[in-house]
Structure formats: structure tokens, C-alpha cells
Design a protein around this motif. Structure first.
Motif, PDB file in Angstrom:
ATOM      1  N   ARG A 102       0.809  -1.231   0.000  1.00  0.00           N
ATOM      2  CA  ARG A 102       0.000   0.000   0.000  1.00  0.00           C
ATOM      3  C   ARG A 102       0.837   1.275   0.000  1.00  0.00           C
ATOM      4  N   GLY A 103       2.131   1.160   0.255  1.00  0.00           N
ATOM      5  CA  GLY A 103       2.963   2.354   0.267  1.00  0.00           C
ATOM      6  C   GLY A 103       4.190   2.177   1.139  1.00  0.00           C
ATOM      7  N   ALA A 104       4.859   3.297   1.405  1.00  0.00           N
ATOM      8  CA  ALA A 104       6.095   3.269   2.190  1.00  0.00           C
ATOM      9  C   ALA A 104       6.102   4.440   3.166  1.00  0.00           C
ATOM     10  N   HIS A 105       6.862   4.255   4.246  1.00  0.00           N
ATOM     11  CA  HIS A 105       7.023   5.324   5.229  1.00  0.00           C
ATOM     12  C   HIS A 105       8.446   5.264   5.763  1.00  0.00           C
ATOM     13  N   ALA A 106       9.045   6.428   5.956  1.00  0.00           N
ATOM     14  CA  ALA A 106      10.412   6.512   6.467  1.00  0.00           C
ATOM     15  C   ALA A 106      10.413   7.219   7.819  1.00  0.00           C
ATOM     16  N   TRP A 107      11.250   6.707   8.711  1.00  0.00           N
ATOM     17  CA  TRP A 107      11.456   7.334  10.025  1.00  0.00           C
ATOM     18  C   TRP A 107      12.937   7.614  10.190  1.00  0.00           C
ATOM     19  N   GLN A 108      13.249   8.753  10.723  1.00  0.00           N
ATOM     20  CA  GLN A 108      14.614   9.043  11.115  1.00  0.00           C
ATOM     21  C   GLN A 108      14.909   8.244  12.380  1.00  0.00           C
ATOM     22  N   TRP A 109      16.159   7.950  12.622  1.00  0.00           N
ATOM     23  CA  TRP A 109      16.501   7.166  13.804  1.00  0.00           C
ATOM     24  C   TRP A 109      16.108   7.869  15.100  1.00  0.00           C
ATOM     25  N   ASN A 110      16.152   9.198  15.098  1.00  0.00           N
ATOM     26  CA  ASN A 110      15.793   9.914  16.331  1.00  0.00           C
ATOM     27  C   ASN A 110      14.280   9.945  16.577  1.00  0.00           C
ATOM     28  N   ASP A 111      13.473   9.416  15.652  1.00  0.00           N
ATOM     29  CA  ASP A 111      12.033   9.271  15.887  1.00  0.00           C
ATOM     30  C   ASP A 111      11.736   8.148  16.880  1.00  0.00           C
ATOM     31  N   PHE A 112      12.695   7.250  17.058  1.00  0.00           N
ATOM     32  CA  PHE A 112      12.527   6.143  17.995  1.00  0.00           C
ATOM     33  C   PHE A 112      13.077   6.553  19.359  1.00  0.00           C
ATOM     34  N   SER A 113      12.292   6.282  20.384  1.00  0.00           N
ATOM     35  CA  SER A 113      12.734   6.658  21.729  1.00  0.00           C
ATOM     36  C   SER A 113      13.585   5.563  22.371  1.00  0.00           C
ATOM     37  N   SER A 114      13.302   4.301  22.038  1.00  0.00           N
ATOM     38  CA  SER A 114      14.068   3.193  22.594  1.00  0.00           C
ATOM     39  C   SER A 114      13.759   1.925  21.812  1.00  0.00           C
ATOM     40  N   PHE A 115      14.492   0.875  22.138  1.00  0.00           N
ATOM     41  CA  PHE A 115      14.158  -0.435  21.588  1.00  0.00           C
ATOM     42  C   PHE A 115      14.380  -1.477  22.679  1.00  0.00           C
TER      43      PHE A 115
END
Length: 158
Positions: A102-115
Motif C-alpha cells: 500500500r505504500g512506504a514510510h520513512a522514520w529518522q533514527w531519532n524518531d525512535f525513543s528506545s528499543f
């Protein structure tokens, strides 16, 4: 690095359970209910309370476990279309790109708070309640999994 994956229902349910059990408010609730159930069992044994009180605390404990272990994970799994899709994920130096039909989405690494790493998944958290699951079995071999683990550690600060 590019990985392709879908989701296995049993593994997703286990990951959702892991997420709920690690939440601080759920931990506190479990501790409080367990303490009250143990206290009520001791008081029942000492004949200080009636069996109905013990029964009520035992029922609360049982309902809490059923809710956390079965109802919450199953309801989230059924509501979410995400777990039925097939994905391609590009783990790049500057961003993470997720593609579906259905499509694609990109996140910058700083969009993630933790893993967090659980037995079957990497949980990539955007905030304390919103996360994305990346299955470990999507990686071809152990060195690729280790490379992804190292990339996540270097890019996502806890």
C-alpha cells in the motif's frame, strides 16, 4: 540492510504480552493484587477473614491475569491490520524505511525513543505506548541479526 517479513500470530501475541508485563503500571498492579491475595490467604488460614474475602481477591487476581495474558493481546491483534501485511524494511544509516504493497514510510533514527529485544522481536518504540515489531526470524542468519542489533544499539539511545 533489507529484510522482508510477515507476522506469526503466536509470536505476536507473546510479544504483546511481553510489552504489557514490562509496563510499570501493570507491574505495580500485579504486585499489589498478588500481595493482597497472599495476605487474604494468610488471614483466611488464621480465621481472621471470611472465605468470601479470599475468594474476591483470588477472582481479582485471576481476572487480571486473564486480561493481561489473553484479552488485551488478542484484542490488539484482531484490531490491527498491521499484523496481516507483508513488509520490506530498509535499515539504513540515516533512516528506517518500511514498505508494504500500500505504500512506504520513512522514520529518522531519532524518531525512535528506545528499543527492547524480546525472544522473537525487536520492539522499536516511538513513545512508551507506540511501537513497531521487527521479527528476528526475518534476518537471514546470525551475523545479519547481530549486525541489526548493533545498528539498533548505536542509533537508538535508551
Amino acid at each position: 540492510m533489507i529484510i522482508h517479513f510477515g507476522y506469526d500470530k503466536k509470536q505476536v501475541l507473546q510479544a504483546l504480552r511481553y510489552h504489557f508485563i514490562t509496563r510499570p503500571e501493570i507491574k505495580i498492579l500485579l504486585i499489589v493484587v498478588n500481595v493482597f491475595t497472599i495476605i487474604s490467604a494468610v488471614l483466611l488460614y488464621m480465621h481472621k477473614i471470611r472465605p468470601l474475602s479470599f475468594l474476591i481477591f483470588s477472582a481479582l487476581w485471576f481476572m487480571l491475569l486473564i486480561t493481561i495474558w489473553r484479552l488485551l493481546p488478542n484484542s490488539i491483534y484482531k484490531k490491527s491490520q498491521t499484523f496481516r501485511d507483508k513488509f520490506s524494511m530498509h535499515l539504513q544509516e540515516k533512516e528506517v524505511v518500511l514498505e508494504t504493497e500500500r505504500g512506504a514510510h520513512a522514520w529518522q533514527w531519532n524518531d525512535f525513543s528506545s528499543f527492547v529485544e524480546s525472544p522473537y522481536f525487536f520492539h522499536l518504540y516511538f513513545n512508551s505506548r507506540s511501537f513497531f515489531l521487527v521479527p528476528k526470524d526475518a534476518f537471514r542468519d546470525i551475523p545479519e541479526l547481530q549486525e541489526a542489533r548493533q545498528l539498533l544499539r548505536s542509533k537508538i539511545r535508551k
